[in-house]
Design a protein around this motif. Structure first.
Motif, mmCIF file in Angstrom:
data_model
loop_
_atom_site.group_PDB
_atom_site.id
_atom_site.type_symbol
_atom_site.label_atom_id
_atom_site.label_comp_id
_atom_site.label_asym_id
_atom_site.label_seq_id
_atom_site.Cartn_x
_atom_site.Cartn_y
_atom_site.Cartn_z
ATOM 1 N N VAL A 67 40.671 55.830 41.658
ATOM 2 C CA VAL A 67 39.717 56.483 40.764
ATOM 3 C C VAL A 67 39.540 55.568 39.574
ATOM 4 O O VAL A 67 40.540 55.072 39.041
ATOM 5 C CB VAL A 67 40.241 57.866 40.306
ATOM 6 N N PRO A 68 38.332 55.294 39.100
ATOM 7 C CA PRO A 68 37.063 55.862 39.562
ATOM 8 C C PRO A 68 36.604 55.252 40.888
ATOM 9 O O PRO A 68 36.984 54.146 41.226
ATOM 10 C CB PRO A 68 36.097 55.483 38.428
ATOM 11 N N ALA A 69 35.780 56.031 41.595
ATOM 12 C CA ALA A 69 35.207 55.568 42.855
ATOM 13 C C ALA A 69 34.197 54.471 42.549
ATOM 14 O O ALA A 69 33.632 54.443 41.455
ATOM 15 C CB ALA A 69 34.546 56.732 43.566
ATOM 16 N N PRO A 70 33.919 53.582 43.459
ATOM 17 C CA PRO A 70 34.508 53.437 44.789
ATOM 18 C C PRO A 70 35.887 52.790 44.719
ATOM 19 O O PRO A 70 36.247 52.173 43.722
ATOM 20 C CB PRO A 70 33.519 52.495 45.496
ATOM 21 N N ILE A 71 36.634 52.934 45.813
ATOM 22 C CA ILE A 71 37.954 52.316 45.907
ATOM 23 C C ILE A 71 37.788 50.801 45.865
ATOM 24 O O ILE A 71 36.897 50.251 46.507
ATOM 25 C CB ILE A 71 38.654 52.759 47.213
ATOM 26 N N ARG A 72 38.623 50.159 45.063
ATOM 27 C CA ARG A 72 38.610 48.696 44.965
ATOM 28 C C ARG A 72 40.020 48.195 45.230
ATOM 29 O O ARG A 72 40.990 48.867 44.897
ATOM 30 C CB ARG A 72 38.182 48.243 43.560
ATOM 31 N N LYS A 73 40.134 46.986 45.801
ATOM 32 C CA LYS A 73 41.448 46.393 46.084
ATOM 33 C C LYS A 73 41.517 44.980 45.543
ATOM 34 O O LYS A 73 40.540 44.247 45.598
ATOM 35 C CB LYS A 73 41.702 46.342 47.594
ATOM 36 N N VAL A 74 42.691 44.637 45.037
ATOM 37 C CA VAL A 74 42.972 43.273 44.608
ATOM 38 C C VAL A 74 44.304 42.890 45.244
ATOM 39 O O VAL A 74 45.303 43.592 45.083
ATOM 40 C CB VAL A 74 43.061 43.152 43.069
ATOM 41 N N ILE A 75 44.306 41.769 45.956
ATOM 42 C CA ILE A 75 45.505 41.315 46.668
ATOM 43 C C ILE A 75 46.131 40.145 45.929
ATOM 44 O O ILE A 75 45.420 39.290 45.397
ATOM 45 C CB ILE A 75 45.139 40.901 48.110
ATOM 46 N N GLY A 76 47.455 40.129 45.872
ATOM 47 C CA GLY A 76 48.173 39.010 45.266
ATOM 48 C C GLY A 76 48.981 39.455 44.058
ATOM 49 O O GLY A 76 49.121 40.649 43.789
ATOM 50 N N ASP A 77 49.498 38.462 43.307
ATOM 51 C CA ASP A 77 50.403 38.787 42.197
ATOM 52 C C ASP A 77 49.658 39.113 40.896
ATOM 53 O O ASP A 77 50.282 39.303 39.863
ATOM 54 C CB ASP A 77 51.433 37.683 41.989
ATOM 55 N N LEU A 78 48.325 39.195 40.950
ATOM 56 C CA LEU A 78 47.481 39.610 39.826
ATOM 57 C C LEU A 78 47.566 38.651 38.642
ATOM 58 O O LEU A 78 47.308 39.033 37.512
ATOM 59 C CB LEU A 78 47.824 41.040 39.375
ATOM 60 N N SER A 79 47.904 37.384 38.902
ATOM 61 C CA SER A 79 48.022 36.424 37.814
ATOM 62 C C SER A 79 46.681 35.816 37.412
ATOM 63 O O SER A 79 46.568 35.253 36.331
ATOM 64 C CB SER A 79 49.012 35.314 38.188
#
Length: 96
Positions: A67-79
């Protein structure tokens, strides 16, 4: 107020360096950009492997914005600061 609260879920696998780095980076982003407006859930797939299927987790660590929509994805160590902000669509929040 619930519309303002971001629901974030971080999938990790134990206490690996990458997982801990992702968590530390995520907390930094949240405090800077979403202070007081987010709920963070950490899911350790070593303890709950069945939970990976629900959000279609293929790699870890993975951050899912529910939330909030739409669903979002981030892959990795977020650096990668820019990639995380764009991936979560946080840029729109900064009035510039």
């Amino acid at each position: 107020m619930s519309e303002d609260t971001w629901e974030l879920r971080l999938y990790v696998a134990g206490q690996t360096v990458k997982s801990m780095t992702a968590l530390a980076n995520l907390k930094t982003y949240c405090e800077k950009h979403l202070k007081g407006r987010y709920r963070l859930e950490i899911i350790d797939l070593l303890e709950h492997p069945q939970l990976a299927e629900g959000d279609q987790i293929l790699a870890i660590p993975t951050l899912v914005r529910k939330v909030p929509a739409p669903i979002r994805k981030v892959i990795g160590d977020l650096s990668n600061h820019e990639r995380v902000l764009v991936g979560l669509d946080l840029r729109a929040l900064d009035p510039s």
